[in-house]
Design an enzyme around this catalytic site. Structure first.
Site, PDB file in Angstrom:
ATOM      1  N   LEU A   1      -6.114   3.842  10.546  1.00 18.18           N
ATOM      2  CA  LEU A   1      -6.270   2.583   9.976  1.00 18.18           C
ATOM      3  C   LEU A   1      -7.633   1.843   9.986  1.00 18.18           C
ATOM      4  CD1 LEU A   1      -2.832   1.005  11.837  1.00 18.18           C
ATOM      5  CD2 LEU A   1      -3.255   2.351   9.575  1.00 18.18           C
TER       6      LEU A   1
ATOM      7  N   GLY B   1      -8.482  -2.854   5.517  1.00 17.66           N
ATOM      8  CA  GLY B   1      -7.396  -2.633   4.111  1.00 17.66           C
ATOM      9  C   GLY B   1      -6.099  -2.635   4.795  1.00 17.66           C
ATOM     10  N   HIS B   2      -5.987  -1.821   5.634  1.00 16.45           N
ATOM     11  CA  HIS B   2      -4.349  -1.677   6.190  1.00 16.45           C
ATOM     12  C   HIS B   2      -4.219  -3.008   7.071  1.00 16.45           C
ATOM     13  CE1 HIS B   2      -5.489   2.668   6.068  1.00 16.45           C
ATOM     14  NE2 HIS B   2      -4.142   2.766   5.737  1.00 16.45           N
TER      15      HIS B   2
ATOM     16  N   GLY C   1      -1.307  -1.353  -1.321  1.00 17.15           N
ATOM     17  CA  GLY C   1      -2.604  -1.688  -1.841  1.00 17.15           C
ATOM     18  C   GLY C   1      -2.891  -1.413  -3.238  1.00 17.15           C
TER      19      GLY C   1
ATOM     20  N   LYS D   1      -5.681  -0.413  -4.456  1.00 15.87           N
ATOM     21  CA  LYS D   1      -6.673   0.744  -4.348  1.00 15.87           C
ATOM     22  C   LYS D   1      -5.735   2.084  -5.002  1.00 15.87           C
ATOM     23  CE  LYS D   1      -7.065   3.947  -1.692  1.00 15.87           C
ATOM     24  NZ  LYS D   1      -7.482   4.582  -0.191  1.00 15.87           N
TER      25      LYS D   1
ATOM     26  N   GLN E   1       0.197   4.424  -7.482  1.00 21.60           N
ATOM     27  CA  GLN E   1       1.219   4.532  -6.453  1.00 21.60           C
ATOM     28  C   GLN E   1       2.233   3.237  -6.547  1.00 21.60           C
ATOM     29  OE1 GLN E   1       0.726   6.164  -2.448  1.00 21.60           O
ATOM     30  NE2 GLN E   1       0.337   4.211  -1.685  1.00 21.60           N
TER      31      GLN E   1
ATOM     32  N   MET F   1     -12.478   0.564   0.837  1.00 19.98           N
ATOM     33  CA  MET F   1     -12.017   1.067   2.043  1.00 19.98           C
ATOM     34  C   MET F   1     -10.874   2.264   1.947  1.00 19.98           C
ATOM     35  SD  MET F   1     -12.221  -1.972   4.641  1.00 19.98           S
ATOM     36  CE  MET F   1     -13.653  -2.996   4.702  1.00 19.98           C
ATOM     37  N   SER F   2     -11.116   3.439   2.754  1.00 22.41           N
ATOM     38  CA  SER F   2     -10.255   4.692   2.707  1.00 22.41           C
ATOM     39  C   SER F   2     -10.305   5.146   3.934  1.00 22.41           C
ATOM     40  CB  SER F   2     -10.444   5.329   1.489  1.00 22.41           C
ATOM     41  OG  SER F   2      -9.879   6.663   1.697  1.00 22.41           O
TER      42      SER F   2
HETATM   43  N1  LIG Z   1      -9.174  -0.671   0.608  1.00 24.98           N
HETATM   44  C1  LIG Z   1      -7.741  -1.053   0.773  1.00 24.98           C
HETATM   45  N2  LIG Z   1      -7.482  -2.047   0.454  1.00 24.98           N
HETATM   46  C2  LIG Z   1      -6.136  -2.561   0.511  1.00 24.98           C
HETATM   47  N3  LIG Z   1      -5.093  -1.686   0.773  1.00 24.98           N
HETATM   48  C3  LIG Z   1      -5.375  -0.244   0.772  1.00 24.98           C
HETATM   49  C4  LIG Z   1      -6.699  -0.076   0.849  1.00 24.98           C
HETATM   50  N4  LIG Z   1      -6.791   1.435   1.123  1.00 24.98           N
HETATM   51  C5  LIG Z   1      -5.559   1.940   1.348  1.00 24.98           C
HETATM   52  N5  LIG Z   1      -4.812   0.569   1.102  1.00 24.98           N
HETATM   53  C6  LIG Z   1      -3.232   0.764   1.114  1.00 24.98           C
HETATM   54  O1  LIG Z   1      -2.862   0.953   2.546  1.00 24.98           O
HETATM   55  C7  LIG Z   1      -1.526   1.589   2.339  1.00 24.98           C
HETATM   56  C8  LIG Z   1      -1.461   2.845   3.149  1.00 24.98           C
HETATM   57  O2  LIG Z   1      -2.704   3.930   2.732  1.00 24.98           O
HETATM   58  P1  LIG Z   1      -3.021   5.044   3.338  1.00 24.98           P
HETATM   59  O3  LIG Z   1      -2.556   4.895   4.825  1.00 24.98           O
HETATM   60  O4  LIG Z   1      -2.877   6.136   2.559  1.00 24.98           O
HETATM   61  O5  LIG Z   1      -4.631   4.575   3.639  1.00 24.98           O
HETATM   62  P2  LIG Z   1      -5.689   5.011   2.626  1.00 24.98           P
HETATM   63  O6  LIG Z   1      -7.011   4.360   2.970  1.00 24.98           O
HETATM   64  O7  LIG Z   1      -5.224   5.076   0.962  1.00 24.98           O
HETATM   65  O8  LIG Z   1      -6.151   6.525   2.980  1.00 24.98           O
HETATM   66  P3  LIG Z   1      -6.311   7.615   2.056  1.00 24.98           P
HETATM   67  O9  LIG Z   1      -7.475   7.264   1.142  1.00 24.98           O
HETATM   68  O10 LIG Z   1      -6.956   8.839   2.814  1.00 24.98           O
HETATM   69  O11 LIG Z   1      -5.146   7.993   1.150  1.00 24.98           O
HETATM   70  C9  LIG Z   1      -1.315   1.960   1.043  1.00 24.98           C
HETATM   71  O12 LIG Z   1      -0.357   0.828   0.462  1.00 24.98           O
HETATM   72  C10 LIG Z   1      -2.700   1.908   0.388  1.00 24.98           C
HETATM   73  O13 LIG Z   1      -2.907   1.513  -0.939  1.00 24.98           O
HETATM   74 MG   LIG Z   2      -4.010   6.510   0.676  1.00 23.17          MG
END
Ligand SMILES: Nc1ncnc2c1ncn2[C@@H]1O[C@H](COP(=O)(O)OP(=O)(O)OP(=O)(O)O)[C@@H](O)[C@H]1O
Ligand SMILES: [Mg+2]
Length: 277
Positions: A30, A33-34, A144, A146, A150, A181-182
């Protein structure tokens, strides 16, 4: 904060929670963003459930499932601090027992963009989210921006399958230099981390052009292509400028549009988007 893994325990724990119930599905590792999704859920809901599940069916055969980052103790501490009431951490065996053979698939919306370059990705996403929705039974679920496609696909599935769940899409949280953030940002070495700002720079260049009056979608795509081409460590996989709702490619921007892109920074694939107009 209660933590459960088995499905029967999840259902029992869920029954004890009052409405409205908010739900934040994640793949773990996490970041802020999460946490922002959890905070938004907490502001609108009496109780909040989060899930952590690295969903194998949404990864392609040559993708990063085996090396996807994981840190469950850290994730649980972050969710606890953020005020989550219940965390579901199903195993692959819980979600996909050996006899599993049912898929949830959204048709038109998944054909382009991410769906075109990641065949079967969205089939995995919609199947797991439908299963999560069935087990958690939330009133509101948080995603999110991002992952713009999806969010659109989940909204479509929720309507089409009559889930009584409100889908809420929250803004993309970014690092100080604009990088979205990712969880996958952890793959970047320091040179690549620098280069990764190219997504935000490219989208910002296109947005600035739109703001000064440009309405040609191809002009905006071209600006993104040029910006990425100038970054030696980056390789553009696609850039797209579509209608926000239908995800149909545009010639001329009128209402709300989605400018989105996927880029390889070395071996790491990153996505980002701006909503324009
Ligand atoms: N930077 C962000 N800001 C807001 N929400 C986000 C962000 N990154 C991811 N999310 C949201 O968090 C939720 C869970 O996503 P996930 O656990 O795949 O994280 P992620 O950062 O997208 O990971 P990855 O990029 O490896 O897929 C999704 O609804 C995703 O859109
Ligand atoms: Mg993701």
């Amino acid at each position: 904060m209660k933590i459960v893994t088995a499905l029967p325990e999840m259902r029992t724990a869920r029954r004890a929670l009052p409405a409205p119930l908010g739900f934040v599905p994640t793949m773990g590792y996490l970041h802020a963003g999460h946490v922002s999704l959890v905070q938004t859920a907490r502001a609108a809901c009496v109780r909040v459930v989060a899930s952590i599940f690295v969903n194998p069916t949404q990864f392609g055969p040559n993708e990063d499932l085996a090396k996807y980052p994981r840190d469950l103790p850290r994730d649980l501490a972050m969710l606890d601090t953020a005020g989550v009431d219940l965390v579901w951490t199903p195993t692959v065996e819980v979600m996909y027992p050996p006899s599993f053979q049912t898929w949830v698939e959204v048709d038109g919306l998944t054909r382009r963009l991410e769906g075109e370059v990641r065949p079967r990705h969205f089939r995995g996403v919609t199947t797991v989210v439908a299963k999560l929705f069935n087990a958690v039974g939330p009133d509101k679920a948080y995603f999110g921006q991002k992952d713009a496609q999806q969010a659109a696909v989940i909204r479509r599935m929720t309507k089409d399958l009559d889930f009584p769940i409100e889908i809420i899409v929250c803004p993309t949280l970014r690092e100080a230099d604009g990088l979205a953030m990712s969880s996958r940002n952890i793959y970047l070495n320091s040179e690549e981390r620098q280069a990764a700002t190219v997504l935000f720079r490219a989208l910002s260049a296109a947005k600035a052009s739109y703001d000064s009056g440009e309405r040609g979608a191809e002009k905006l795509r071209a600006l993104v292509r040029e910006t990425v081409a100038a970054e030696p460590l980056a390789r553009l996989q696609y850039v797209s400028c579509t209608d926000y709702d239908t995800l149909e490619e545009l010639e001329t921007l009128r209402g709300k549009a989605l400018l989105s892109m996927a880029v390889f920074i070395g071996p790491t694939r990153l996505i980002d988007n701006f909503v324009i107009g």
